[in-house]
Design an enzyme around this catalytic site. Structure first.
Site, PDB file in Angstrom:
ATOM      1  CD  GLU A  45     -16.718   9.362  -9.934  1.00 34.81           C
ATOM      2  OE1 GLU A  45     -15.859   9.425 -10.843  1.00 34.81           O
ATOM      3  OE2 GLU A  45     -17.881   9.712 -10.056  1.00 34.81           O
ATOM      4  CG  HIS A  50       5.365   1.251  -3.888  1.00 40.99           C
ATOM      5  ND1 HIS A  50       5.662  -0.092  -3.907  1.00 40.99           N
ATOM      6  CD2 HIS A  50       4.091   1.340  -4.342  1.00 40.99           C
ATOM      7  CE1 HIS A  50       4.629  -0.767  -4.363  1.00 40.99           C
ATOM      8  NE2 HIS A  50       3.661   0.064  -4.636  1.00 40.99           N
ATOM      9  NE  ARG A  51       1.127  -1.505  -0.570  1.00 39.88           N
ATOM     10  CZ  ARG A  51       1.060  -1.529  -1.895  1.00 39.88           C
ATOM     11  NH1 ARG A  51       0.474  -0.570  -2.548  1.00 39.88           N
ATOM     12  NH2 ARG A  51       1.560  -2.537  -2.585  1.00 39.88           N
ATOM     13  CE  LYS A  59      -3.679  -0.735  -0.758  1.00 40.33           C
ATOM     14  NZ  LYS A  59      -4.362   0.328  -1.493  1.00 40.33           N
ATOM     15  CG  ASP A 104      -3.958   6.610  -5.911  1.00 37.79           C
ATOM     16  OD1 ASP A 104      -4.610   5.547  -6.028  1.00 37.79           O
ATOM     17  OD2 ASP A 104      -3.733   7.363  -6.882  1.00 37.79           O
ATOM     18  CB  SER A 105       0.235   2.693  -4.815  1.00 41.46           C
ATOM     19  OG  SER A 105      -0.710   1.647  -4.813  1.00 41.46           O
ATOM     20  CB  THR A 145      -7.937   0.489   2.478  1.00 42.64           C
ATOM     21  OG1 THR A 145      -7.868  -0.534   1.494  1.00 42.64           O
ATOM     22  CG2 THR A 145      -7.426  -0.075   3.794  1.00 42.64           C
ATOM     23  CG  PHE A 180      -0.854  -7.047  -5.741  1.00 39.92           C
ATOM     24  CD1 PHE A 180      -0.090  -6.862  -4.608  1.00 39.92           C
ATOM     25  CD2 PHE A 180      -1.401  -5.931  -6.361  1.00 39.92           C
ATOM     26  CE1 PHE A 180       0.109  -5.585  -4.090  1.00 39.92           C
ATOM     27  CE2 PHE A 180      -1.207  -4.654  -5.849  1.00 39.92           C
ATOM     28  CZ  PHE A 180      -0.446  -4.486  -4.713  1.00 39.92           C
ATOM     29  N   GLY A 181      -0.502  -7.558  -9.041  1.00 41.15           N
ATOM     30  CA  GLY A 181      -0.367  -6.453 -10.001  1.00 41.15           C
ATOM     31  C   GLY A 181       0.837  -6.613 -10.921  1.00 41.15           C
TER      32      GLY A 181
HETATM   33  P1  IMP Z   1      -4.135   0.920  -5.291  1.00 39.13           P
HETATM   34  O1  IMP Z   1      -3.443   2.189  -4.949  1.00 39.13           O
HETATM   35  O2  IMP Z   1      -4.086  -0.086  -4.193  1.00 39.13           O
HETATM   36  O3  IMP Z   1      -5.495   1.147  -5.845  1.00 39.13           O
HETATM   37  O4  IMP Z   1      -3.288   0.237  -6.461  1.00 39.13           O
HETATM   38  C1  IMP Z   1      -3.347   0.703  -7.778  1.00 39.13           C
HETATM   39  C2  IMP Z   1      -2.755  -0.298  -8.733  1.00 39.13           C
HETATM   40  O5  IMP Z   1      -1.352  -0.067  -8.839  1.00 39.13           O
HETATM   41  C3  IMP Z   1      -2.917  -1.754  -8.378  1.00 39.13           C
HETATM   42  O6  IMP Z   1      -4.129  -2.262  -8.830  1.00 39.13           O
HETATM   43  C4  IMP Z   1      -1.739  -2.384  -9.121  1.00 39.13           C
HETATM   44  O7  IMP Z   1      -2.056  -2.556 -10.472  1.00 39.13           O
HETATM   45  C5  IMP Z   1      -0.676  -1.282  -9.026  1.00 39.13           C
HETATM   46  N1  IMP Z   1       0.159  -1.506  -7.842  1.00 39.13           N
HETATM   47  C6  IMP Z   1       0.167  -0.770  -6.699  1.00 39.13           C
HETATM   48  N2  IMP Z   1       1.063  -1.274  -5.825  1.00 39.13           N
HETATM   49  C7  IMP Z   1       1.599  -2.360  -6.411  1.00 39.13           C
HETATM   50  C8  IMP Z   1       2.544  -3.337  -5.969  1.00 39.13           C
HETATM   51  O8  IMP Z   1       3.074  -3.325  -4.841  1.00 39.13           O
HETATM   52  N3  IMP Z   1       2.834  -4.306  -6.853  1.00 39.13           N
HETATM   53  C9  IMP Z   1       2.273  -4.388  -8.086  1.00 39.13           C
HETATM   54  N4  IMP Z   1       1.372  -3.545  -8.533  1.00 39.13           N
HETATM   55  C10 IMP Z   1       1.027  -2.511  -7.697  1.00 39.13           C
END
Ligand code: IMP
Length: 205
Positions: free
Chosen positions: A45, A185-186, A16, A74-75, A11, A157-158
């Site tokens: 990708e 979850h992380r 993170k 990935d989340s 990353t 965020f998100g």
């Molecule tokens: P990535 O795995 O870091 O690429 O996250 C993918 C997407 O999932 C993020 O851009 C958010 O939209 C959503 N997401 C992942 N983890 C969270 C979180 O802890 N809170 C809110 N949104 C999340």
């Protein structure tokens, strides 16, 4: 068993890295690098259709490139009433013109007629750990909640402002960050990876 090894965290996101290091360092994981140390690795990708596939693709690609054990995640958010959407498309749901606020509004609009009893969802995180000898391990963390009717809270965020945790009676964005990082979850996937590392025979890299 203590493990002495170098590790690449796949990353560029320093948040993170700050979350992962304190959990893995006590296990003997040393010399951690990130994608910022490998600028030649461009966007990998994410062609998978599951979190597991995408985390595995990233971990394997970085491991092959660097020759070092690599950890990728990935989340995203799965909503039952939307058949699992936004799922692996969480970051780009609704297209690249939307920001987090726009994506939250899109979810709320799609669920405008969904009753409270059917608003369950979960954050999912898969962490994949790839070793140069070909071993690949994945571990999954989930965090269950309900989708609200309007955004609330300013932390995180998100999708945090529209994700309600019944046990805490707060949205994820209303929880202090330290508390979120404890239950997320992380965090759960990461602790499973830590347990895995602690159970592996001594690995020196
Ligand atoms: P990535 O795995 O870091 O690429 O996250 C993918 C997407 O999932 C993020 O851009 C958010 O939209 C959503 N997401 C992942 N983890 C969270 C979180 O802890 N809170 C809110 N949104 C999340």
């Amino acid at each position: 068993m203590n493990i002495l090894m170098k590790l690449v965290i796949a990353t560029k996101n320093q948040n993170k890295v700050r979350e992962i290091l304190p959990v893995l360092e006590p296990l003997g994981v040393q010399k951690v690098s990130t994608l910022n140390d490998y600028p030649e690795i461009h966007n990998i990708e994410e062609t998978g259709t599951t979190f597991d596939e995408n985390a595995s693709i990233k971990a394997r690609a970085v491991c092959v490139h660097t020759g070092l054990p690599s950890l990728a995640d990935d989340s995203g958010l799965e909503i039952d009433a939307l058949n699992g959407e936004p799922g692996v498309y969480s970051a780009r749901y609704g297209g690249s013109s939307l920001d987090d606020t726009g994506r939250n509004q899109l979810v709320l609009n799609k669920m405008i007629h969904v009753p409270d009893s059917d608003r369950a969802g979960r954050f999912v995180c898969v962490m994949a750990l790839a070793f140069p000898d070909g071993r690949l391990y994945t571990r999954t963390g989930t965090c269950e909640g309900l989708i609200t009717h309007e955004p609330r809270g300013t932390h995180g965020f998100g999708y945090d402002p529209i994700f309600y945790l019944e046990e805490h009676r707060k949205t994820m964005a209303e929880l202090p960050l330290a508390e979120k990082n404890r239950i997320s979850h992380r965090a759960q996937a990461l602790h499973k990876i830590a347990d895995l590392l602690a159970s592996l025979p001594e690995t020196k890299t």
